[in-house]
Scaffold this active site. Structure first.
Site, PDB file in Angstrom:
ATOM      1  N   HIS A  35       3.851   2.063   7.795  1.00 25.60           N
ATOM      2  CA  HIS A  35       4.689   2.650   8.079  1.00 25.60           C
ATOM      3  C   HIS A  35       6.098   3.246   8.976  1.00 25.60           C
ATOM      4  CE1 HIS A  35       0.890   4.397   6.764  1.00 25.60           C
ATOM      5  NE2 HIS A  35       1.593   4.986   6.663  1.00 25.60           N
TER       6      HIS A  35
ATOM      7  N   TRP B 182       8.618  -0.932  19.819  1.00 24.37           N
ATOM      8  CA  TRP B 182       7.962  -2.093  20.326  1.00 24.37           C
ATOM      9  C   TRP B 182       6.477  -2.638  20.328  1.00 24.37           C
ATOM     10  CZ3 TRP B 182       2.743  -0.894  20.600  1.00 24.37           C
ATOM     11  CH2 TRP B 182       1.781   0.329  20.354  1.00 24.37           C
ATOM     12  N   LYS B 183       6.581  -2.052  18.201  1.00 25.82           N
ATOM     13  CA  LYS B 183       5.008  -3.447  17.916  1.00 25.82           C
ATOM     14  C   LYS B 183       5.779  -3.874  16.670  1.00 25.82           C
ATOM     15  CE  LYS B 183       0.798  -2.612  15.766  1.00 25.82           C
ATOM     16  NZ  LYS B 183      -0.516  -1.559  15.952  1.00 25.82           N
TER      17      LYS B 183
ATOM     18  N   GLU C 269       0.943  -1.035   0.137  1.00 27.55           N
ATOM     19  CA  GLU C 269      -0.208   0.177   0.411  1.00 27.55           C
ATOM     20  C   GLU C 269       1.065   1.844  -0.119  1.00 27.55           C
ATOM     21  OE1 GLU C 269      -4.136  -0.823   1.703  1.00 27.55           O
ATOM     22  OE2 GLU C 269      -2.634   0.082   3.366  1.00 27.55           O
TER      23      GLU C 269
ATOM     24  N   ILE D  63      12.140   3.351  21.734  1.00 27.03           N
ATOM     25  CA  ILE D  63      12.082   1.800  21.370  1.00 27.03           C
ATOM     26  C   ILE D  63      11.314   1.641  19.945  1.00 27.03           C
ATOM     27  CG2 ILE D  63      10.268   0.214  23.344  1.00 27.03           C
ATOM     28  CD1 ILE D  63      13.250   0.863  24.328  1.00 27.03           C
TER      29      ILE D  63
END
Length: 242
Positions: free
Chosen positions: A72, A51-52, A30, A49
């Site tokens: 992103h 974190w995802k 996308e 950090i």
């Protein structure tokens, strides 16, 4: 970019193992939204950090990975000069992984929106059967509200629609909302909370994979993936990704 109205799913958060995958082995499906990219860069550089984790799937026949979720994060890390990212590898063609689409909707002046779409070179044709045509993938979008319009075309025309809506939202000309379900959009329309919704056919997993193999991308928010779990937060220092 607009507000998201996400359907309520009872999806468990799960601690999952991640692996480090090189950023240049990842393929987007996308287009990016500049504001979201900037927000990620500001967040990750501020906290230091990551974190995802990225959610990836192997591209059949290639030493590459489809970005299922994390466009992103991927682009932001690349911009910062990072080389890799913690990633969870999904079994993309499992029945547990679903792909749907988002339905952009707006509150605002229909005539203004139609005028802007036409300025982008798009046709907007009143057509009572537009929704059925859109669901069959015969047109780029159906624009449905008090009246029903067909917007002929395919991927490129969808990108133009997305661009117009994004610009008009930023300019404050329309209130832009993305719905995970058409039914929710219709409910809000009946309450007068939105005026029109754009309807399109959701891509299949096979279509998503074929697209990335060709090196192409959809417009932002074309796919809405639903997984059997939400990965729990991880705690990886940004400096480890260089």
């Amino acid at each position: 970019m607009g507000v998201e109205k996400v359907p309520k799913y009872d999806i468990p958060t799960k601690k999952v193992d991640y692996v480090f995958i090189e950023l240049d082995k990842m393929k987007p499906h996308e287009q990016l939204v500049q504001k979201e990219l900037e927000a990620f860069i500001e967040s990750v550089t501020g906290s230091g950090i990551f974190w995802k984790p990225m959610l990836l799937a192997k591209v059949p026949g290639e030493d590459m990975y489809l970005i299922v979720d994390g466009h992103h994060r991927w682009a932001g890390l690349q911009k910062l000069g990072a080389k890799r990212a913690p990633s969870v590898i999904l079994d993309y063609f499992s029945d547990d992984v679903k792909v749907y689409t988002w339905y952009p909707a707006f509150k605002g002046d229909l005539n203004e929106v139609v005028e802007r779409l036409k300025k982008e070179g798009l046709e907007v044709i009143e057509d009572p059967e537009a929704e059925e045509k859109a669901e069959r993938g015969e047109i780029a979008f159906a624009l449905v509200g008090e009246k029903s319009f067909a917007i002929p075309g395919g991927l490129e025309e969808q990108k133009k629609v997305s661009k117009v809506l994004d610009e008009m939202s930023v300019e404050g000309k329309i209130e832009l909302i993305y719905y995970g379900l058409k039914e929710d959009a219709r409910e809000d329309m009946a309450k007068g909370e939105i005026d029109y919704v754009f309807i399109r056919k959701a891509p299949t997993k096979e279509e998503v994979m074929e697209l990335v193999k060709r090196g192409e991308v959809y417009s932002p928010k074309t796919t809405r993936h639903v997984l059997p779990f939400n990965p729990d937060k991880i705690d990886v220092k940004l400096e480890e990704l260089f």
